[in-house]
Design an enzyme around this catalytic site. Structure first.
Site, short mmCIF file in Angstrom:
data_model
loop_
_atom_site.label_atom_id
_atom_site.label_comp_id
_atom_site.label_asym_id
_atom_site.label_seq_id
_atom_site.Cartn_x
_atom_site.Cartn_y
_atom_site.Cartn_z
N GLY A 130 -12.88 10.25 -11.41
CA GLY A 130 -11.57 10.09 -10.79
C GLY A 130 -10.58 9.46 -11.77
N THR A 164 0.85 -1.17 0.00
CA THR A 164 0.00 0.00 0.00
C THR A 164 0.90 1.23 0.00
OG1 THR A 164 -1.87 1.05 1.08
CG2 THR A 164 -0.36 -0.14 2.53
N GLY A 219 -7.19 8.47 -10.28
CA GLY A 219 -6.07 8.08 -9.41
C GLY A 219 -5.83 6.58 -9.50
N GLY A 220 -5.17 6.04 -8.47
CA GLY A 220 -4.80 4.63 -8.48
C GLY A 220 -5.98 3.69 -8.60
N ALA A 221 -7.05 3.96 -7.84
CA ALA A 221 -8.24 3.09 -7.89
C ALA A 221 -8.87 3.16 -9.27
CB ALA A 221 -9.23 3.51 -6.81
N ASP A 230 -6.91 -4.86 -7.05
CA ASP A 230 -7.94 -3.84 -6.80
C ASP A 230 -9.03 -3.86 -7.88
OD1 ASP A 230 -7.02 -2.78 -4.41
OD2 ASP A 230 -5.77 -1.27 -5.37
N LYS A 256 3.24 1.03 -4.03
CA LYS A 256 2.58 0.28 -5.10
C LYS A 256 3.29 0.37 -6.45
CE LYS A 256 -2.22 0.15 -3.47
NZ LYS A 256 -3.61 0.41 -3.83
P1 NDP Z 1 -5.63 8.89 -5.46
O1 NDP Z 1 -5.13 9.93 -4.52
O2 NDP Z 1 -4.67 8.19 -6.37
O3 NDP Z 1 -6.78 9.56 -6.38
C1 NDP Z 1 -7.82 10.32 -5.82
C2 NDP Z 1 -8.80 10.72 -6.92
O4 NDP Z 1 -9.90 11.41 -6.30
C3 NDP Z 1 -8.23 11.68 -7.95
O5 NDP Z 1 -8.79 11.42 -9.20
C4 NDP Z 1 -8.68 13.05 -7.40
O6 NDP Z 1 -8.76 14.03 -8.41
C5 NDP Z 1 -10.06 12.69 -6.91
N1 NDP Z 1 -10.58 13.62 -5.93
C6 NDP Z 1 -10.27 13.70 -4.61
N2 NDP Z 1 -10.99 14.66 -4.02
C7 NDP Z 1 -11.79 15.21 -4.97
C8 NDP Z 1 -12.77 16.23 -4.98
N3 NDP Z 1 -13.07 16.91 -3.86
N4 NDP Z 1 -13.41 16.53 -6.13
C9 NDP Z 1 -13.10 15.84 -7.26
N5 NDP Z 1 -12.18 14.85 -7.33
C10 NDP Z 1 -11.54 14.54 -6.19
O7 NDP Z 1 -6.40 7.86 -4.55
P2 NDP Z 1 -6.81 6.34 -4.91
O8 NDP Z 1 -7.28 6.30 -6.31
O9 NDP Z 1 -5.75 5.43 -4.48
O10 NDP Z 1 -8.03 6.12 -3.90
C11 NDP Z 1 -9.27 6.74 -4.12
C12 NDP Z 1 -10.27 6.17 -3.15
O11 NDP Z 1 -10.46 4.79 -3.43
C13 NDP Z 1 -9.82 6.25 -1.68
O12 NDP Z 1 -10.88 6.76 -0.93
C14 NDP Z 1 -9.56 4.81 -1.30
O13 NDP Z 1 -9.92 4.56 0.04
C15 NDP Z 1 -10.49 4.08 -2.24
N6 NDP Z 1 -10.03 2.72 -2.53
C16 NDP Z 1 -10.87 1.70 -2.27
C17 NDP Z 1 -10.51 0.41 -2.53
C18 NDP Z 1 -11.45 -0.68 -2.20
O14 NDP Z 1 -11.03 -1.83 -2.26
N7 NDP Z 1 -12.71 -0.41 -1.90
C19 NDP Z 1 -9.19 0.07 -3.10
C20 NDP Z 1 -8.38 1.23 -3.40
C21 NDP Z 1 -8.80 2.51 -3.09
P3 NDP Z 1 -7.46 14.87 -8.83
O15 NDP Z 1 -6.72 14.01 -9.82
O16 NDP Z 1 -8.03 16.08 -9.45
O17 NDP Z 1 -6.68 15.16 -7.59
#
Ligand code: NDP
Length: 284
Positions: free
Chosen positions: A132, A67, A134-136, A107, A71
């Site tokens: 979104g 984590t 990000g990683g997820a 994931d 990763k």
């Molecule tokens: P990252 O930090 O890699 O990405 C976060 C994403 O959320 C980005 O696209 C970011 O946009 C967007 N974002 C955050 N806040 C806002 C907002 N206020 N308005 C618009 N967009 C927003 O995180 P991860 O992808 O790793 O994780 C994301 C979520 O997924 C976490 O909450 C995590 O707990 C959850 N998760 C759940 C899993 C499961 O098994 N259920 C597994 C992995 C993750 P920007 O690019 O503009 O910053």
């Protein structure tokens, strides 16, 4: 009778790691199946990752979860990386096969398993909107694309990140991918089958935060999914359910990514119900 006091070892490398609850569900599964295995959450800082991976080999670990912040970097220290994990560009699970360390990403697979088994939806031929990038989002979109989704629209606040993800999907998968910047309230396009919130909006402690979309564009024919496992009942899902959509919460994804990792490590199918119950208890 010969006795064995040794445990098979798996666990997680992360920093921070103290509040990571993943081990609870694996321990529940080991207990339910009577396996002499332990899941150790281990604090590994970025500068210690190389040694920690060498330790996996020395201690004969059966595998490890990775984590934050490992990763991506962990891929440098493995013998090989599975094709889908290479496209995603991240490894959350390492398995050992024939003495070799192999990187996997469970994931997106966990999400897909939950979509198919919990919501009864096959993404093949479906039109998908993912909030979104990000990683997820990377893991989910790659697995949806490889599972035959007809189109994926990535909607992200930061343009650069969204464009990069779409470029990768177009280059490495057969899906039709597009990017739309998330400025103001986003309207879900008519004809969308599956909507996924893969942002961190709604994650504890910000439990009242809600993705800025026009909820009246959600329809009863849509399946609306959230990655947030804690709390699983997000305002995003509640609003979507009010419009008649089928909803899928992030607990299913979290449990199922563990189910996939468990199978990689032990070769056995774990009791997903016991894992879900153990996590639900932690999340109150
Ligand atoms: P990252 O930090 O890699 O990405 C976060 C994403 O959320 C980005 O696209 C970011 O946009 C967007 N974002 C955050 N806040 C806002 C907002 N206020 N308005 C618009 N967009 C927003 O995180 P991860 O992808 O790793 O994780 C994301 C979520 O997924 C976490 O909450 C995590 O707990 C959850 N998760 C759940 C899993 C499961 O098994 N259920 C597994 C992995 C993750 P920007 O690019 O503009 O910053």
């Amino acid at each position: 009778m010969e006795q064995n006091f040794r445990y098979e070892l798996v666990g997680a490398f992360g920093d921070p790691i103290d509040e990571n609850p993943t081990g609870v569900m694996f321990e529940a599964a080991f207990e339910a199946l009577g396996l002499k295995w332990r899941y150790l959450p281990i604090r590994v800082t970025a500068d210690g990752l190389r040694d920690a991976v060498a330790g996996l080999r020395a201690f004969h670990f059966k595998g490890i979860n990775c984590t934050i912040p490992h990763k991506v970097k962990v891929m440098d220290y493995l013998d090989s990386v599975a094709d889908d994990a290479a496209i995603i560009g991240a490894v959350n699970t390492v398995r050992v096969s024939g003495g070799k360390l192999i990187g996997e990403n469970t994931d997106g697979k966990g999400f897909l398993k939950s979509l198919k088994e919990d919501a009864n939806v096959d993404p093949s031929g479906k039109h998908v909107v993912v909030l979104g990038a990000g990683g997820a989002a990377r893991a989910i979109t790659v697995e949806l694309a490889l599972a035959g989704a007809a189109s994926i629209l990535v909607v992200n606040r930061t343009t650069e990140r969204g464009k990069q993800l779409v470029a990768r999907l177009k280059e490495k998968t057969p899906t039709s991918a597009e990017f739309q910047p998330w400025t103001g309230t986003f309207a879900i396009p008519a004809g969308t089958d599956i909507v996924v919130n893969s942002t961190s909006i709604g994650l504890y402690p910000n439990v009242n935060d809600k993705a800025d979309i026009d909820y009246d564009t959600i329809t009863a024919s849509m399946t609306v999914c959230d990655v947030i496992p804690n709390p699983p009942k997000t305002p995003f899902l509640a609003e979507s359910a009010k419009r008649g959509a089928t909803t899928l919460d992030g607990m299913g994804m979290l449990v199922n990514q563990g189910v996939v990792a468990f199978k990689h490590w032990t070769g056995q199918d774990p009791p997903a119900d016991a894992m879900h119950a153990a996590l639900a208890k932690v999340f109150g």
